[in-house]
Design a protein around this motif. Sequence first.
Motif, short mmCIF file in Angstrom:
data_model
loop_
_atom_site.label_atom_id
_atom_site.label_comp_id
_atom_site.label_asym_id
_atom_site.label_seq_id
_atom_site.Cartn_x
_atom_site.Cartn_y
_atom_site.Cartn_z
N ARG A 19 53.30 73.16 43.93
CA ARG A 19 53.15 74.36 43.09
C ARG A 19 53.15 75.57 44.02
O ARG A 19 52.57 75.53 45.11
CB ARG A 19 51.84 74.35 42.30
N GLN A 20 53.77 76.64 43.54
CA GLN A 20 53.76 77.91 44.26
C GLN A 20 53.03 78.92 43.37
O GLN A 20 53.35 79.05 42.19
CB GLN A 20 55.19 78.39 44.51
N LEU A 32 50.54 74.75 46.97
CA LEU A 32 49.78 73.53 46.77
C LEU A 32 50.73 72.36 47.00
O LEU A 32 51.80 72.30 46.38
CB LEU A 32 49.23 73.48 45.34
N LEU A 33 50.36 71.47 47.90
CA LEU A 33 51.11 70.24 48.14
C LEU A 33 50.16 69.07 47.93
O LEU A 33 49.05 69.07 48.46
CB LEU A 33 51.65 70.18 49.57
N GLY A 34 50.60 68.08 47.16
CA GLY A 34 49.76 66.93 46.90
C GLY A 34 50.54 65.63 46.94
O GLY A 34 51.74 65.61 46.66
N LEU A 43 46.06 73.19 50.36
CA LEU A 43 46.49 74.53 49.98
C LEU A 43 46.92 75.27 51.22
O LEU A 43 46.24 75.22 52.25
CB LEU A 43 45.36 75.32 49.31
N ILE A 44 48.03 75.98 51.13
CA ILE A 44 48.52 76.81 52.24
C ILE A 44 48.34 78.26 51.85
O ILE A 44 48.78 78.70 50.79
CB ILE A 44 50.00 76.51 52.53
N ASP A 45 47.65 79.02 52.71
CA ASP A 45 47.38 80.45 52.54
C ASP A 45 46.68 80.81 51.23
O ASP A 45 47.13 81.67 50.47
CB ASP A 45 48.68 81.27 52.69
N ASP A 52 39.21 80.33 42.44
CA ASP A 52 38.88 79.62 41.21
C ASP A 52 40.14 79.17 40.47
O ASP A 52 40.18 78.06 39.94
CB ASP A 52 38.00 80.48 40.31
N ARG A 53 41.16 80.02 40.45
CA ARG A 53 42.44 79.64 39.82
C ARG A 53 43.02 78.41 40.52
O ARG A 53 43.41 77.44 39.87
CB ARG A 53 43.44 80.79 39.92
N ASP A 54 43.06 78.45 41.84
CA ASP A 54 43.64 77.35 42.62
C ASP A 54 42.88 76.04 42.40
O ASP A 54 43.47 74.99 42.17
CB ASP A 54 43.66 77.69 44.11
N LEU A 55 41.55 76.11 42.47
CA LEU A 55 40.74 74.91 42.28
C LEU A 55 40.85 74.36 40.86
O LEU A 55 40.80 73.14 40.66
CB LEU A 55 39.28 75.18 42.65
N GLN A 56 41.03 75.25 39.88
CA GLN A 56 41.22 74.79 38.50
C GLN A 56 42.53 74.03 38.36
O GLN A 56 42.58 72.98 37.73
CB GLN A 56 41.19 75.99 37.53
N PHE A 57 43.61 74.52 38.98
CA PHE A 57 44.89 73.81 38.95
C PHE A 57 44.76 72.44 39.60
O PHE A 57 45.27 71.45 39.09
CB PHE A 57 45.98 74.62 39.68
N ILE A 58 44.07 72.40 40.73
CA ILE A 58 43.88 71.13 41.44
C ILE A 58 43.13 70.14 40.55
O ILE A 58 43.51 68.97 40.44
CB ILE A 58 43.15 71.37 42.78
#
Length: 131
Positions: A19-20, A32-34, A43-45, A52-58
């Motif tokens: 995801r970008q 995000l690479l998984g 997560l990169i950068d 919070d947005r990033d952790l919610q997507f994860i």
Amino acid sequence: MANEAKENKSDKGEEIVFRQFFDRTSCTYTYLLGCGKTKDCLLIDPVLELVDRDLQFIKELGLNIKYTLNTHCHADHITGSGTIKTKCKDVKSVIGPYDDTKADIKVKEGGEIKCGSICLKVLETPGHTSG
């Protein structure tokens, strides 16, 4: 063929989650690479204000964050790595050795970061910033 769907596969044929994300305020991309098999991700950068947005997507993707990677010391935004580490205790932060910053892992040219079936090779590309 241009319209042909491309599969995201590791060199072992395993599915890769990608995801970008974009921060309109700092004009910064976070990636995000998984690993589809182990569900480990990185997560990169990450941007502080969007942790919070990033952790919610994860969480929604059913992934487990293992690393935050910073490509360099950023002048355009504050990294979210420290905040992620307080919210996810087992996460390791990664950055190059030339930055005078704190990180759990310092990597340099030729180094590798492994996350499930994903293996990222470190390539130094000086010029964007001094780090």
